[in-house]
Design an enzyme around this catalytic site. Structure first.
Site, PDB file in Angstrom:
ATOM      1  N   ARG A 146      71.394 -10.624 -24.142  1.00 27.35           N
ATOM      2  CA  ARG A 146      72.498 -11.187 -24.908  1.00 27.35           C
ATOM      3  C   ARG A 146      73.006 -10.090 -25.833  1.00 27.35           C
ATOM      4  O   ARG A 146      72.222  -9.420 -26.492  1.00 27.35           O
ATOM      5  CB  ARG A 146      72.069 -12.390 -25.737  1.00 27.35           C
ATOM      6  CG  ARG A 146      73.174 -12.729 -26.754  1.00 27.35           C
ATOM      7  CD  ARG A 146      72.986 -14.023 -27.443  1.00 27.35           C
ATOM      8  NE  ARG A 146      73.195 -15.128 -26.527  1.00 27.35           N
ATOM      9  CZ  ARG A 146      73.501 -16.355 -26.941  1.00 27.35           C
ATOM     10  NH1 ARG A 146      73.663 -16.601 -28.220  1.00 27.35           N
ATOM     11  NH2 ARG A 146      73.654 -17.321 -26.072  1.00 27.35           N
ATOM     12  N   LYS A 196      68.015   2.134 -35.077  1.00 30.45           N
ATOM     13  CA  LYS A 196      68.012   3.589 -35.286  1.00 30.45           C
ATOM     14  C   LYS A 196      69.166   4.261 -34.573  1.00 30.45           C
ATOM     15  O   LYS A 196      69.317   5.475 -34.615  1.00 30.45           O
ATOM     16  CB  LYS A 196      66.685   4.177 -34.786  1.00 30.45           C
ATOM     17  CG  LYS A 196      65.475   3.676 -35.544  1.00 30.45           C
ATOM     18  CD  LYS A 196      64.187   4.141 -34.881  1.00 30.45           C
ATOM     19  CE  LYS A 196      62.992   3.392 -35.469  1.00 30.45           C
ATOM     20  NZ  LYS A 196      61.874   3.338 -34.529  1.00 30.45           N
ATOM     21  N   HIS A 215      78.950 -16.564 -20.147  1.00 27.47           N
ATOM     22  CA  HIS A 215      77.603 -17.088 -20.366  1.00 27.47           C
ATOM     23  C   HIS A 215      77.251 -17.859 -19.087  1.00 27.47           C
ATOM     24  O   HIS A 215      77.303 -19.081 -19.056  1.00 27.47           O
ATOM     25  CB  HIS A 215      77.626 -18.007 -21.595  1.00 27.47           C
ATOM     26  CG  HIS A 215      76.272 -18.350 -22.129  1.00 27.47           C
ATOM     27  ND1 HIS A 215      75.100 -18.017 -21.483  1.00 27.47           N
ATOM     28  CD2 HIS A 215      75.904 -19.000 -23.251  1.00 27.47           C
ATOM     29  CE1 HIS A 215      74.083 -18.453 -22.211  1.00 27.47           C
ATOM     30  NE2 HIS A 215      74.546 -19.058 -23.276  1.00 27.47           N
ATOM     31  N   ARG A 241      68.618 -21.342 -29.165  1.00 26.23           N
ATOM     32  CA  ARG A 241      68.339 -22.220 -28.018  1.00 26.23           C
ATOM     33  C   ARG A 241      68.338 -21.499 -26.675  1.00 26.23           C
ATOM     34  O   ARG A 241      67.488 -21.791 -25.835  1.00 26.23           O
ATOM     35  CB  ARG A 241      69.278 -23.425 -28.016  1.00 26.23           C
ATOM     36  CG  ARG A 241      70.702 -23.101 -27.800  1.00 26.23           C
ATOM     37  CD  ARG A 241      71.576 -24.215 -28.297  1.00 26.23           C
ATOM     38  NE  ARG A 241      71.620 -24.249 -29.733  1.00 26.23           N
ATOM     39  CZ  ARG A 241      71.264 -25.286 -30.459  1.00 26.23           C
ATOM     40  NH1 ARG A 241      70.802 -26.360 -29.894  1.00 26.23           N
ATOM     41  NH2 ARG A 241      71.364 -25.235 -31.772  1.00 26.23           N
ATOM     42  N   THR A 242      69.227 -20.539 -26.466  1.00 30.10           N
ATOM     43  CA  THR A 242      69.240 -19.870 -25.158  1.00 30.10           C
ATOM     44  C   THR A 242      67.934 -19.098 -24.948  1.00 30.10           C
ATOM     45  O   THR A 242      67.325 -19.153 -23.881  1.00 30.10           O
ATOM     46  CB  THR A 242      70.445 -18.919 -25.032  1.00 30.10           C
ATOM     47  OG1 THR A 242      71.628 -19.672 -25.256  1.00 30.10           O
ATOM     48  CG2 THR A 242      70.519 -18.287 -23.659  1.00 30.10           C
TER      49      THR A 242
END
Lengths: 309, 158
Positions: free
Chosen positions: A109, A88, A137, A59-60
């Protein structure tokens, strides 16, 4: 009147960096985005947003992408590290210094705390923190404030209960910091082992009245805002500890009959069983409206840091 | 009792460092963070819970044949904010400084938060803002976690 805070070119890493004037300005700009969210706009035409999501989120990320799209901009990025150079072994600092060349704003994020702060240190373009581990957040906190302001007309004078996982829940850390800029009563309701982090508690209780408790039932009649959170299984190293506290709070329509008539129920979503489905149809339920407000708030934040508002 | 007889708690040293006014009970912590365990071969004297001129208790550490580097002085400031460092040359105090914590501490300690980005192999130096010196309270620049004296000590005893 003091000049409006300037956000063009700035990072949004933590609500601790924002003054009350800054927060109010962001909320005011979000308000102007509501009609544009419906009609669409070309305010950010030609601008590119890169989403660096090192941790799963639906959702974010969708909210940011939709916000960018409704303002006429475009998005690129990744939503998991599988198949990217991160897999990697590339570090975050390098990823940032590569991707900043492709975009005008970075949305980060990351599972580590402080990741967005570090990304901002390396990036030449604005960085918006979309969740850094259990830490913060900020856009969620801002949309929560916006929801309270829309529902109640003002944030000042509100009694807010934050309920559930206050230790690992990053949204409640950011929200507590943000609320402490206003004249609120803060009730922190959690199981003993999930009490609010000390650093948040210390700072917040210097500014507003705070009461900690384990009982939602006892405090429910005192709350204007009932902010429920999920107890997050994924943040527990020891699953036995999770089993002890899961299902600690469960809000039902019947429980709500003891709440203030005009109280609102909020939740950052996703929910599990802490808010029963029968709450959805009560006038208290605001959590789906929160999602809409999240969209307009993120439109506002993008417009601000990209210098269009 | 005269002042000079009080000073005889520990014999004067010829060359080296005297760390005085250490918070009472922390002399061994100071030795620990300096990495001195006695096997270096220098004479090391420790006096604990000594009455100071102000009649409060303090610890004193004297290390023969070793002068402290500036980074070491900062480390001492973390756990003994009122300490003084006396560099002794030929029985005389050649330099005397009071330890002082800088407003920002870089590099000398790690963040106690295992989930902090500064512990994850990224090209950054741990950095802390000192919010209070005594008792110590500092905040990680990256993850905002608060660190206190016991968090610092844990790193040296690990």
């Amino acid at each position: 009147m003091s000049p409006k805070p300037v956000f063009a070119g700035k990072d949004i890493v933590s609500v601790r960096d924002l003054s009350r004037e800054g927060i109010d300005h962001i909320l005011d700009v979000a308000e102007t985005m509501e009609p544009l969210a419906k009609s669409g706009s070309d305010m950010l035409r030609g601008k590119i947003m890169a989403t660096l999501f090192f941790e799963a989120s639906t959702r974010t990320r969708l909210s940011f992408e939709s916000a960018m799209s409704r303002l006429g901009g475009t998005s690129l990025g990744f939503s998991e590290t599988k198949g990217t150079s991160v897999e990697k072994g590339e570090n975050l600092a390098d990823t940032v210094r590569v991707v900043e060349n492709y975009a005008d704003v970075l949305i980060v994020r990351h599972p580590l705390e402080g990741a967005a702060r570090m990304a901002a240190e390396f990036s030449k373009i604005p960085v918006i923190n979309a969740g850094s581990g259990a830490e913060e957040h900020p856009t969620q906190a801002l949309l929560d404030l916006y929801t309270i302001r829309k529902a109640r007309g003002s944030i000042d004078g509100t009694s807010v209960g934050l309920i559930g996982d206050l230790r690992y829940g990053r949204t409640v850390h950011s929200l507590a910091y943000a609320l402490s800029q206003y004249k609120v009563n803060l009730f922190l309701i959690s199981p003993e082992i999930l009490r609010m982090r000390r650093e948040v508690l210390e700072e917040v209780s210097n500014r507003v009245h705070v009461k900690e408790s384990t009982s939602l039932r006892e405090l429910l009649p005192e709350l204007d805002v009932i902010y429920m959170t999920r107890i997050q299984k994924e943040r527990f190293a020891d699953l036995a500890e999770y089993e002890k506290v899961k299902g600690s709070y469960r809000l039902t329509a019947q429980e709500l009959s003891k709440a203030r008539k005009d109280s609102i129920v909020m939740h950052p979503l996703p929910r599990v069983d802490e808010v029963a489905p029968d709450v959805d149809n009560t006038k208290h339920a605001k959590y789906f409206e929160q999602v809409w407000y999240g969209l307009v708030l993120r439109m506002g934040v993008l417009a601000l840091v990209l210098g269009a508002a | 009792m005269s002042r000079s007889s009080k000073e005889l708690y520990v014999k004067k040293i010829k060359n080296g460092t005297v760390i005085d006014h250490i918070s009472a009970g922390h002399a061994l912590d100071v030795l620990k963070i300096l990495g001195i365990d006695g096997r270096e071969g220098h004479t090391v004297s420790v006096a604990m819970n000594v009455l100071s001129e102000k009649q409060s208790k303090k610890d004193i550490v004297k290390v023969e044949s070793r002068e402290l580097a500036p980074g070491e002085v900062d480390k001492i400031a973390l756990i003994a904010p009122g300490a003084t460092i006396n560099i002794i040359r030929d029985y005389e105090v050649a330099e005397k400084t009071r330890v002082k914590l800088p407003d920002v501490i870089k590099g000398i300690i790690r963040c106690a938060n295992p989930s902090c980005v500064s512990n994850a192999g990224e090209p950054v130096e741990p950095r802390f803002t000192v919010e209070r010196t005594d008792p110590l309270k500092m905040r990680c620049y990256y993850c905002a976690r608060i660190m206190e004296k016991q968090d610092v000590l844990k790193q040296f005893y690990a």
